[in-house]
Design a protein around this motif. Sequence first.
Motif, mmCIF file in Angstrom:
data_model
loop_
_atom_site.group_PDB
_atom_site.id
_atom_site.type_symbol
_atom_site.label_atom_id
_atom_site.label_comp_id
_atom_site.label_asym_id
_atom_site.label_seq_id
_atom_site.Cartn_x
_atom_site.Cartn_y
_atom_site.Cartn_z
ATOM 1 N N GLU A 58 0.830 -1.206 0.000
ATOM 2 C CA GLU A 58 0.000 0.000 0.000
ATOM 3 C C GLU A 58 0.868 1.260 0.000
ATOM 4 N N SER A 59 2.029 1.183 0.651
ATOM 5 C CA SER A 59 2.925 2.346 0.708
ATOM 6 C C SER A 59 3.442 2.688 -0.680
ATOM 7 N N TRP A 60 3.962 1.670 -1.414
ATOM 8 C CA TRP A 60 4.482 2.019 -2.743
ATOM 9 C C TRP A 60 3.360 2.303 -3.734
ATOM 10 N N ALA A 61 2.174 1.752 -3.488
ATOM 11 C CA ALA A 61 1.042 2.105 -4.350
ATOM 12 C C ALA A 61 0.637 3.569 -4.127
ATOM 13 N N ASP A 62 0.679 4.021 -2.864
ATOM 14 C CA ASP A 62 0.362 5.430 -2.573
ATOM 15 C C ASP A 62 1.382 6.366 -3.213
ATOM 16 N N ILE A 63 2.650 5.967 -3.184
ATOM 17 C CA ILE A 63 3.679 6.791 -3.844
ATOM 18 C C ILE A 63 3.413 6.857 -5.343
ATOM 19 N N GLY A 64 3.035 5.718 -5.916
ATOM 20 C CA GLY A 64 2.698 5.712 -7.343
ATOM 21 C C GLY A 64 1.524 6.622 -7.653
ATOM 22 N N LEU A 65 0.502 6.594 -6.796
ATOM 23 C CA LEU A 65 -0.650 7.481 -7.003
ATOM 24 C C LEU A 65 -0.244 8.945 -6.891
ATOM 25 N N GLY A 66 0.675 9.230 -5.948
ATOM 26 C CA GLY A 66 1.160 10.601 -5.816
ATOM 27 C C GLY A 66 1.881 11.068 -7.070
ATOM 28 N N ILE A 67 2.682 10.189 -7.655
ATOM 29 C CA ILE A 67 3.380 10.540 -8.904
ATOM 30 C C ILE A 67 2.372 10.766 -10.023
ATOM 31 N N PHE A 68 1.363 9.887 -10.106
ATOM 32 C CA PHE A 68 0.359 10.031 -11.169
ATOM 33 C C PHE A 68 -0.428 11.327 -11.015
ATOM 34 N N SER A 69 -0.742 11.692 -9.766
ATOM 35 C CA SER A 69 -1.513 12.921 -9.548
ATOM 36 C C SER A 69 -0.731 14.158 -9.968
ATOM 37 N N ARG A 70 0.588 14.066 -9.976
ATOM 38 C CA ARG A 70 1.415 15.202 -10.401
ATOM 39 C C ARG A 70 1.661 15.206 -11.903
ATOM 40 N N HIS A 71 1.241 14.156 -12.578
ATOM 41 C CA HIS A 71 1.534 14.058 -14.013
ATOM 42 C C HIS A 71 0.280 13.725 -14.823
ATOM 43 N N LYS A 72 -0.814 14.396 -14.488
ATOM 44 C CA LYS A 72 -2.002 14.297 -15.323
ATOM 45 C C LYS A 72 -1.762 15.074 -16.615
ATOM 46 N N ASN A 73 -2.538 14.740 -17.633
ATOM 47 C CA ASN A 73 -2.411 15.512 -18.868
ATOM 48 C C ASN A 73 -3.215 16.803 -18.759
ATOM 49 N N MET A 74 -3.205 17.588 -19.815
ATOM 50 C CA MET A 74 -3.882 18.886 -19.796
ATOM 51 C C MET A 74 -5.386 18.755 -19.544
ATOM 52 N N GLU A 75 -5.953 17.606 -19.916
ATOM 53 C CA GLU A 75 -7.386 17.385 -19.699
ATOM 54 C C GLU A 75 -7.679 16.837 -18.304
ATOM 55 N N GLY A 76 -6.635 16.617 -17.512
ATOM 56 C CA GLY A 76 -6.825 16.132 -16.147
ATOM 57 C C GLY A 76 -6.897 14.627 -16.023
ATOM 58 N N LYS A 77 -6.570 13.904 -17.103
ATOM 59 C CA LYS A 77 -6.616 12.443 -17.056
ATOM 60 C C LYS A 77 -5.293 11.893 -16.530
ATOM 61 N N LEU A 78 -5.394 10.811 -15.761
ATOM 62 C CA LEU A 78 -4.197 10.176 -15.213
ATOM 63 C C LEU A 78 -3.448 9.424 -16.307
ATOM 64 N N PRO A 79 -2.149 9.202 -16.132
ATOM 65 C CA PRO A 79 -1.368 8.465 -17.136
ATOM 66 C C PRO A 79 -1.859 7.026 -17.277
ATOM 67 N N PRO A 80 -1.573 6.381 -18.412
ATOM 68 C CA PRO A 80 -2.013 4.986 -18.608
ATOM 69 C C PRO A 80 -1.390 4.022 -17.606
ATOM 70 N N GLU A 81 -0.256 4.400 -17.011
ATOM 71 C CA GLU A 81 0.368 3.538 -16.003
ATOM 72 C C GLU A 81 -0.521 3.356 -14.770
ATOM 73 N N GLN A 82 -1.513 4.257 -14.604
ATOM 74 C CA GLN A 82 -2.449 4.121 -13.489
ATOM 75 C C GLN A 82 -3.241 2.818 -13.606
ATOM 76 N N LYS A 83 -3.718 2.516 -14.816
ATOM 77 C CA LYS A 83 -4.462 1.269 -15.021
ATOM 78 C C LYS A 83 -3.547 0.060 -14.823
ATOM 79 N N HIS A 84 -2.309 0.215 -15.260
ATOM 80 C CA HIS A 84 -1.340 -0.871 -15.068
ATOM 81 C C HIS A 84 -1.159 -1.157 -13.577
ATOM 82 N N MET A 85 -1.097 -0.087 -12.782
ATOM 83 C CA MET A 85 -0.947 -0.268 -11.339
ATOM 84 C C MET A 85 -2.196 -0.909 -10.735
#
Length: 506
Positions: free
Chosen positions: A260-287
């Motif tokens: 859960e700790s490394w998953a939360d870190i991954g979510l934090g990274i994804f939240s900082r790297h949304k695209n201009m439309e506010g969508k999360l990166p495709p790696e989010q689904k992979h996670m």
Amino acid sequence: MLDQIAWHMTDFYKDMVTQRVMDQRILEELYNFNNVIEELTRELCLVQAHDMKLTKEAEKAHRALAQALLDAEKNARIVEEYHDLYTLQRGRMESDIKQLMAERDIWSSATYELSVKVIERNKVMLAKRLYLNEKGWNKYAKHFIILLSTKDTADLAMLQKLTEKWRNLVNKFKQEVEQNEESTREKLQSVKDGLVKWQQFFRNNTGKDILSRSKENRFESVVPDFKQWQKMLTEDKDKFSGDLLVSKYDCLKIIKHLQESWADIGLGIFSRHKNMEGKLPPEQKHMEEIVKSTGRLYKEFEIRINGDNGISKILPSLVSSLEFCSFKLESLLEFPELLLEEWEGLNEKINEMRSQLDASLNVIGTVPQYIDVDSGSVLQTHIFNMIQQWLLKIGNEVNNGNMELQRQMDELHIPMIQWMVNFLILMVPDFPDPDTVIKLEEESAEKRDLGIAKLELDAIALAKLLSRYSIYLSSCCKEMVTAMALSKAGHLGKNPTKELNELDKM
């Protein structure tokens, strides 16, 4: 005398024949020797010819090598001359570039001073404020991009560290589970082999046979065997309850918490790297797929450690059956004549235990609930590979995202500078020749109107791009900067909201 003459003649003839044979043999040897000499002579000629050929080739190679050395020396001299020429030319170009840069700096400084004087003289203070604001915006944008990149680098390193630690803990936990299962499997197999042995013994011997002295001692050892098996299986049965089970669940809980700790870190990274439309990166689904698979892996571990695959129900039944058989056999030790009467029930109970042992040997270490899908080591290996690919993809995504932020900022910086220069030129009044004032008034007014219109259109387009980029960069950094402010406030740091205020100011 005549007899001696005949005898001497015979000896002489024999000696002559022998001499002829020897002469013939010597002639043959001489002939063979001559042939050998001729063969050696021919081979010597061939060797000499080959040696001459090799000598000529060696001389030719030597001449070619000497020529190659000469060519290499010539080429080396040519390269050295070119290098000297390149060094000289480079020195000249560097000198010219330094001179041009010095001139550029002088003209830039002069232009800036003139611009300041023009701004102050004509009171074009708006251009000055725009310049200062652009400079401040550029400074803040660079600062937050660097801050974002630094945070991403730290989080990626932590992500790598935590996933590696999680992988090691999972491997260790799996190894412990498999060792316990292997120990239980060996005990079950031992009990099964013993039951088969004693069942065969009872089948081959009747009650009277067992009472015989030759087999009485062996029959007496059956009860200790059954009691020993009962003790062994009771110990294994206790592994699926009590403190041992709680300890295993605690280990599994630690593994889940780490995941859960490394998953939360991954979510934090994804939240900082949304695209201009506010969508999360495709790696989010992979996670999410990884988390789903790890959840199934945890469920399998739980089933295996608490015995829900069937082993926890079979072991108590086996212990009870062994206890029943031990009681019956103890009774038969006192009354062996009852063996024939009790044998049918005892044999049926042993067959039942053998069936249970076969079933337990088949289910131990497996999860029947997931028999149709990947499970166990296959699932674990698949998860590890998914995590490895995910880490590579998220690293590339973060690096590309930060590079894209920097590129977009650079693309905005130059148009803003160009727009401010155009604005300054337009705002400063012209000073034409007095003789041509009347002639140029109409052209100047029309040109000025067109310049203002173009400047307004460029300003609108640039403002949209600037607003969109600033909002996007702010959304990427907002959560991170807020967390930093809270952390500084918690540690009583000076001006904890500085970064947050700068982000809002940008």
